[in-house]
Enzyme design. Structure first.
Site, mmCIF file in Angstrom:
data_model
loop_
_atom_site.group_PDB
_atom_site.id
_atom_site.type_symbol
_atom_site.label_atom_id
_atom_site.label_comp_id
_atom_site.label_asym_id
_atom_site.label_seq_id
_atom_site.Cartn_x
_atom_site.Cartn_y
_atom_site.Cartn_z
ATOM 1 C CG HIS A 46 48.002 -28.242 0.976
ATOM 2 N ND1 HIS A 46 48.301 -27.527 0.281
ATOM 3 C CD2 HIS A 46 48.530 -29.408 0.931
ATOM 4 C CE1 HIS A 46 49.375 -28.694 -1.126
ATOM 5 N NE2 HIS A 46 49.233 -29.623 -0.091
ATOM 6 C CD GLU A 48 46.304 -23.486 1.882
ATOM 7 O OE1 GLU A 48 46.515 -21.908 0.707
ATOM 8 O OE2 GLU A 48 46.825 -24.108 2.408
#
Length: 145
Positions: A46, A48
């Site tokens: 992801h 992040e």
């Protein structure tokens, strides 16, 4: 947030869901990431998580104290957990995630008082632009199916 949107556009060019993130320390971007789950065949890739890893390498520490994460979509449970573990001070996200959002939509892991760290939270920054990236991506995807 504009830098996070640029990261999301990189993901989109790869055929990935357009989600982007940047981590800022002081006035410097120290971590960047965009979705790479399909490209890397890694469910943890992801935006992040990628930005956290880069920021940690840059600082030479796993604690990202005094750092702010800007992300186009509300963090999921995995990313919220990683943000707590990395001690990110503040999270700013663009648009809510009604299916997996854990920064206030389904639950708020980032400000759960039972954890050893709570994160400052700002939602809705450039919400329309962030939401449009996802809406347009999925419309094009459904049009091809």
């Amino acid at each position: 947030m504009q830098e996070a949107i640029e990261e999301a556009l990189k993901a989109e060019r790869l055929g990935e869901v357009p989600i982007g993130a940047v981590i800022v320390h002081g006035d410097e971007v120290i971590g960047r990431g965009h979705n790479l789950r399909e490209t890397s065949m890694d469910p943890t890739a992801h935006a992040e998580i990628i930005a956290i890893r880069e920021a940690s390498r840059k600082l030479g520490a796993w604690r990202l104290l005094d750092c702010t994460l800007y992300v186009t979509l509300e963090p999921c449970p995995m990313c919220a957990g990683a943000l707590i573990q990395s001690r990110v001070k503040k999270v700013v996200y663009g648009t809510a995630d009604p299916k997996a959002g854990c920064a206030g939509t389904l639950m708020n892991l980032l400000q759960e008082p039972r954890f050893n760290h709570e994160t400052q939270l700002v939602s809705g920054l450039l919400q329309e632009e962030c939401s449009a990236l996802l809406t347009q991506f999925f419309r094009r995807l459904r049009g091809r199916l």
